[in-house]
Design a protein around this motif. Structure first.
Motif, PDB file in Angstrom:
ATOM      1  N   LYS A   1       0.842  -1.190   0.000  1.00  0.00           N
ATOM      2  CA  LYS A   1       0.000   0.000   0.000  1.00  0.00           C
ATOM      3  C   LYS A   1       0.881   1.244   0.000  1.00  0.00           C
ATOM      4  O   LYS A   1       1.988   1.245   0.534  1.00  0.00           O
ATOM      5  CB  LYS A   1      -0.903   0.008   1.229  1.00  0.00           C
ATOM      6  CG  LYS A   1      -1.914  -1.134   1.233  1.00  0.00           C
ATOM      7  CD  LYS A   1      -2.763  -1.073   2.498  1.00  0.00           C
ATOM      8  CE  LYS A   1      -3.784  -2.206   2.513  1.00  0.00           C
ATOM      9  NZ  LYS A   1      -4.613  -2.193   3.747  1.00  0.00           N
ATOM     10  N   ASP A   2       0.353   2.325  -0.557  1.00  0.00           N
ATOM     11  CA  ASP A   2       1.124   3.570  -0.640  1.00  0.00           C
ATOM     12  C   ASP A   2       1.563   4.057   0.737  1.00  0.00           C
ATOM     13  O   ASP A   2       2.659   4.615   0.900  1.00  0.00           O
ATOM     14  CB  ASP A   2       0.298   4.661  -1.333  1.00  0.00           C
ATOM     15  CG  ASP A   2       0.106   4.366  -2.819  1.00  0.00           C
ATOM     16  OD1 ASP A   2       0.689   3.368  -3.305  1.00  0.00           O
ATOM     17  OD2 ASP A   2      -0.619   5.136  -3.486  1.00  0.00           O
ATOM     18  N   ASP A   3       0.701   3.873   1.746  1.00  0.00           N
ATOM     19  CA  ASP A   3       1.025   4.349   3.093  1.00  0.00           C
ATOM     20  C   ASP A   3       2.230   3.633   3.683  1.00  0.00           C
ATOM     21  O   ASP A   3       2.887   4.167   4.600  1.00  0.00           O
ATOM     22  CB  ASP A   3      -0.183   4.153   4.026  1.00  0.00           C
ATOM     23  CG  ASP A   3      -1.361   5.028   3.614  1.00  0.00           C
ATOM     24  OD1 ASP A   3      -1.121   6.007   2.870  1.00  0.00           O
ATOM     25  OD2 ASP A   3      -2.493   4.723   4.022  1.00  0.00           O
ATOM     26  N   ASP A   4       2.535   2.439   3.175  1.00  0.00           N
ATOM     27  CA  ASP A   4       3.653   1.664   3.720  1.00  0.00           C
ATOM     28  C   ASP A   4       4.965   1.929   2.983  1.00  0.00           C
ATOM     29  O   ASP A   4       5.998   1.330   3.310  1.00  0.00           O
ATOM     30  CB  ASP A   4       3.340   0.157   3.632  1.00  0.00           C
ATOM     31  CG  ASP A   4       2.146  -0.234   4.492  1.00  0.00           C
ATOM     32  OD1 ASP A   4       1.903   0.478   5.482  1.00  0.00           O
ATOM     33  OD2 ASP A   4       1.464  -1.222   4.144  1.00  0.00           O
ATOM     34  N   LEU A   5       4.922   2.827   1.988  1.00  0.00           N
ATOM     35  CA  LEU A   5       6.110   3.078   1.164  1.00  0.00           C
ATOM     36  C   LEU A   5       6.739   4.424   1.506  1.00  0.00           C
ATOM     37  O   LEU A   5       6.054   5.382   1.858  1.00  0.00           O
ATOM     38  CB  LEU A   5       5.737   3.056  -0.320  1.00  0.00           C
ATOM     39  CG  LEU A   5       5.317   1.701  -0.907  1.00  0.00           C
ATOM     40  CD1 LEU A   5       4.798   1.894  -2.319  1.00  0.00           C
ATOM     41  CD2 LEU A   5       6.481   0.711  -0.898  1.00  0.00           C
ATOM     42  N   SER A   6       8.052   4.485   1.372  1.00  0.00           N
ATOM     43  CA  SER A   6       8.784   5.748   1.506  1.00  0.00           C
ATOM     44  C   SER A   6       8.622   6.547   0.217  1.00  0.00           C
ATOM     45  O   SER A   6       8.036   6.073  -0.759  1.00  0.00           O
ATOM     46  CB  SER A   6      10.263   5.464   1.754  1.00  0.00           C
ATOM     47  OG  SER A   6      10.837   4.817   0.624  1.00  0.00           O
ATOM     48  N   ASP A   7       9.145   7.760   0.215  1.00  0.00           N
ATOM     49  CA  ASP A   7       9.099   8.572  -1.010  1.00  0.00           C
ATOM     50  C   ASP A   7       9.811   7.856  -2.152  1.00  0.00           C
ATOM     51  O   ASP A   7       9.371   7.925  -3.310  1.00  0.00           O
ATOM     52  CB  ASP A   7       9.755   9.929  -0.757  1.00  0.00           C
ATOM     53  CG  ASP A   7       8.911  10.809   0.157  1.00  0.00           C
ATOM     54  OD1 ASP A   7       7.704  10.496   0.316  1.00  0.00           O
ATOM     55  OD2 ASP A   7       9.455  11.783   0.708  1.00  0.00           O
ATOM     56  N   TYR A   8      10.913   7.182  -1.830  1.00  0.00           N
ATOM     57  CA  TYR A   8      11.666   6.434  -2.853  1.00  0.00           C
ATOM     58  C   TYR A   8      10.790   5.319  -3.426  1.00  0.00           C
ATOM     59  O   TYR A   8      10.705   5.133  -4.646  1.00  0.00           O
ATOM     60  CB  TYR A   8      12.936   5.850  -2.236  1.00  0.00           C
ATOM     61  CG  TYR A   8      13.744   4.977  -3.181  1.00  0.00           C
ATOM     62  CD1 TYR A   8      14.595   5.548  -4.129  1.00  0.00           C
ATOM     63  CD2 TYR A   8      13.658   3.581  -3.123  1.00  0.00           C
ATOM     64  CE1 TYR A   8      15.338   4.758  -4.997  1.00  0.00           C
ATOM     65  CE2 TYR A   8      14.400   2.783  -3.987  1.00  0.00           C
ATOM     66  CZ  TYR A   8      15.230   3.372  -4.918  1.00  0.00           C
ATOM     67  OH  TYR A   8      15.957   2.586  -5.764  1.00  0.00           O
ATOM     68  N   GLY A   9      10.090   4.611  -2.527  1.00  0.00           N
ATOM     69  CA  GLY A   9       9.213   3.537  -2.963  1.00  0.00           C
ATOM     70  C   GLY A   9       8.053   4.031  -3.798  1.00  0.00           C
ATOM     71  O   GLY A   9       7.659   3.393  -4.785  1.00  0.00           O
TER      72      GLY A   9
END
Length: 577
Positions: free
Chosen positions: A536-544
Motif C-alpha cells: 500500500k502507498d502508506d507503507d512506502l517511503s518517497d523512494y518507494g
C-alpha cells in the motif's frame, strides 16, 4: 617473407625430405596431431601453391571471414577444392553412416595374416592403387600408376604426394585409425549424407519459426532458418559440397563422435574445419583458414608482422589467417537473434615455422569499418559485394551502387553496429545521417526510391534494435557493467519505451515482440513486485512511491505498444495475402 610455396612449413616440426616426401615415417595417433599435419600440407598445396603460381589469385577479403557470410558468385574451377572426414577410431565399413571406397592399411592386413604377410601386402597395395585410380580422371591413370604402383598409398608418408590426385576427385577422402592406433588414408570418394529438408524443419520447429501445417509462416521464415542453421557450421547457403559437410558434422556431433570434417570450396577459397570440441559443447568447433590482405592503414600490425616474418608476400601484405568462431543458441528474445556465429579468435600463421600469434586484430578493427563506410558514401570504395544474394555489384562510382553497397554493409555488420561501443555507434550514425539526409541528394535518391527505402528500413531496424538491446541490459539492472538501483532502471526503461513507441511507426514484428517480452520480464520482477508494487502507498517511503509511479508509466506504455501490435496484426489479417 616466403620466397616460394615449396619453402612453406619447412620448420614446422615435420621431417620433410623435399616438397612431397618425408625422411622419416609419419606416425600420428590423435586428431590434434592430424590437424597440424593436414594444416601444413593443405595450406601449402591448396592455398600457397595457387597463390604463387597464379598472378590473379583471388585473395579472400577480410570481411568475408566475418559472420554473417555472403554467397559467392564466382566458382574458380582452376583452383583446388576438397572435402574430408577424419575419425579418432577404426572404421567399421558396413556400420558407417556414409558411402565411400575403402582403402586398407597394411598394418591391419599383416596383423590379421598371422605371419603370411608378403602375398597379402602386394595384393592390398594393388587393391588400394586400383581403388584410387578408378576415381581420378582417366588421363592421369598412367602417371598415377607409375608413381604409386608399388607403394602403400594408405600411409600418411605419401599424403603430400597423393594430394594433387585427391584434389581431382569431387568427393571426400577419409582418414581413420588402423588396428595399431595410427592414422592412415582409409577411404576415397566419400559421399556425406545431408538430410537437408528434415534438419531445416526440425530446427525451425524448435526455434518456433515454423508451425506444423502453417505454410505461410514456413515460407516467411524458411530462408532465415536455413541461413542460421548453415552459419552455425561456418557457411552460408552454398554448394552441395559445403552443405553436406555442415550437416554431416551436425550428425556426427549429435552421435558423440570424435571427428574432423574439412572442406575447401572453389568459390570461397577458404579451408573450413568443423571438429568435435575438446569440452562438452552444444556445437562443434568451427575455424577457417585463408590468405588475406592486411589493411595498409594498420601500420602497427604491419610492423609486428614484418618483424616476425609472418608475411607470405610483404609487398601485397598477404598473410595466412586462421579464424576460430563460437556459436550462439537461437534466442527469439535477443534483438540480435540472427547471430549464429561470432569471432572468438584470430591467428596469423607463420608460413615457415607454422607457429601462430593471436594478439592482432586483422578483421574486426572498428576504425577500418568506419573508414570503409566513409569510402562507400563518398564513392571511393573499390571492391565488390553481393547485393541481396542475387546481384554482384562492383565499386561505388554511381549513387545506385553506393546505396546497394550501403545496404549490404548494413546487413553484413548489423549485429556489430547494434552491440559495439557507443563511440563506434555514434560514428556510424554521423556518417549515415550525413549521407541519407543530405538535402543535396534528395533528387538523386528520388530516382532510386525503392532502393533508398530499403537502406532506410535497414538503418531504422538497427536504431530500434540498439535501443532494445539497452532495454535488455536494463532487465538485468546493468548499464556499462555496473549494477543500478530499481528506480533508475524503471526511469530509463520508461524513457526508452517512450522513444520506441514513436519509432515503431516503422514496424518490425520481431522487435516489437522483443520489446513486449523484455518489458514484461521487468514488470514481473519478484523483488520489485513484493517490496514496492504489492504494498500500500502508506507503507512506502518517497523512494518507494517514486518506483511505483514509474512502474505505472511503464505498464501504460506497454499497453500502448501492445495496442499498436494488435491493430497492426488485425490490418494484416484483414488483407488477403
Amino acid at each position: 617473407m616466403l620466397k616460394h610455396w615449396k619453402d612453406a612449413f619447412r620448420e614446422c616440426g615435420l621431417p620433410w625430405k623435399d616438397t612431397f616426401s618425408f625422411s622419416e615415417p609419419i606416425s600420428i595417433t590423435t586428431l590434434p596431431e592430424l590437424k597440424d599435419f593436414l594444416d601444413a600440407v593443405q595450406i601449402t598445396q591448396c592455398l600457397l601453391r595457387p597463390f604463387f603460381e597464379k598472378d590473379d589469385y583471388p585473395l579472400v577479403e577480410r570481411g568475408e571471414l566475418l559472420p554473417s557470410f555472403e554467397s559467392d558468385f564466382f566458382e574458380y574451377k582452376d583452383l583446388p577444392g576438397f572435402s574430408l572426414v577424419a575419425f579418432e577410431r577404426e572404421l567399421h565399413y558396413f556400420s558407417e553412416i556414409f558411402q565411400f571406397d575403402i582403402l586398407h592399411s597394411l598394418m591391419d592386413v599383416t596383423f590379421k595374416a598371422d605371419g603370411y604377410a608378403c602375398p597379402l601386402e602386394n595384393c592390398t597395395i594393388e587393391q588400394n592403387v586400383e581403388t584410387i585410380q578408378n576415381r581420378i580422371p582417366r588421363k592421369m591413370h598412367e602417371k598415377f600408376k607409375e608413381e604409386f604402383g608399388k607403394v602403400d598409398t594408405s600411409v600418411l608418408d605419401y599424403y603430400p604426394q597423393l594430394l594433387p590426385y585427391i584434389l581431382e576427385m569431387d568427393r571426400a577422402h577419409v582418414l581413420a585409425l588402423d588396428s595399431s592406433g595410427f592414422y592412415h588414408l582409409s577411404g576415397v570418394y566419400g559421399s556425406f549424407p545431408s538430410d537437408l529438408d528434415p534438419e531445416i524443419k526440425r530446427f525451425g520447429l524448435r526455434a518456433k519459426k515454423f508451425e506444423v501445417g502453417n505454410h505461410k509462416k514456413y515460407e516467411h521464415n524458411r530462408l532465415f532458418v536455413y541461413q542460421y542453421l548453415m552459419e552455425l557450421y561456418g557457411f552460408t547457403i552454398c554448394s552441395e559440397r559445403r552443405t553436406s559437410s555442415a550437416l554431416f558434422s551436425r550428425r556426427l556431433h549429435k552421435a558423440g563422435e570424435k571427428f574432423m570434417v574439412r572442406v575447401l570450396g572453389q568459390t570461397d577459397r577458404v579451408i573450413t574445419t568443423i571438429s568435435s570440441a575438446t569440452k562438452k559443447r552444444h556445437y562443434p568447433t568451427v575455424e577457417k583458414i585463408a590468405l588475406v590482405q592486411v589493411d595498409e592503414d594498420q601500420s602497427e600490425v604491419i610492423r609486428q608482422l614484418e618483424e616476425g616474418g609472418f608475411f607470405v608476400d610483404r609487398k601485397r601484405l598477404v598473410v595466412i589467417l586462421r579464424v576460430t568462431y563460437t556459436q550462439h543458441k537461437f534466442n527469439p528474445e535477443n534483438v540480435r537473434q540472427e547471430r549464429a556465429l561470432s569471432v572468438a579468435k584470430q591467428e596469423v600463421i607463420h608460413p615457415v615455422t607454422g607457429r601462430s600469434i593471436d594478439d592482432l586484430n586483422i578483421i574486426k578493427d572498428t576504425t577500418n569499418m568506419i573508414l570503409r563506410l566513409n569510402d562507400i558514401v563518398r564513392g571511393e570504395y573499390v571492391g565488390h559485394i553481393t547485393y541481396k544474394r542475387v546481384e554482384l555489384v562492383e565499386n561505388t562510382d554511381t549513387e545506385e551502387k553506393r546505396l546497394k553497397f550501403l545496404y549490404s554493409w548494413l546487413s553484413k555488420h548489423q549485429r556489430r553496429i547494434i552491440s559495439y561501443s557507443d563511440e563506434f555507434y555514434a560514428n556510424v550514425v554521423k556518417v549515415l545521417d550525413g549521407y541519407l539526409h543530405d538535402p543535396d541528394k534528395e533528387d538523386v535518391f528520388d530516382g532510386h526510391r525503392a532502393l533508398y527505402q530499403d537502406v532506410q528500413l535497414r538503418y531504422n531496424y538497427i536504431q530500434q534494435a540498439r535501443k532494445i538491446m539497452t532495454l535488455e541490459r536494463l532487465k538485468k539492472r546493468k548499464i556499462k557493467g555496473e549494477k543500478i538501483p530499481y528506480a533508475e532502471m524503471l526511469q530509463q526503461a520508461v524513457g526508452l519505451l517512450q522513444e520506441l513507441k514513436f519509432d515503431i511507426t516503422t514496424y518490425f514484428g520481431d522487435l516489437v515482440a522483443s520489446i513486449i517480452s523484455i518489458t514484461e520480464t521487468i514488470l514481473n520482477d519478484r523483488y520489485l513486485c513484493r517490496n514496492y508494487i504489492m504494498k500500500k502507498d502508506d507503507d512506502l517511503s518517497d523512494y518507494g512511491l517514486g518506483i511505483k509511479k514509474e512502474y505505472g508509466k511503464l505498464v501504460s506504455l506497454l499497453d500502448d505498444i501492445k495496442a499498436i501490435r494488435k491493430s497492426r496484426t488485425k490490418s494484416i489479417e484483414g488483407f488477403d495475402l
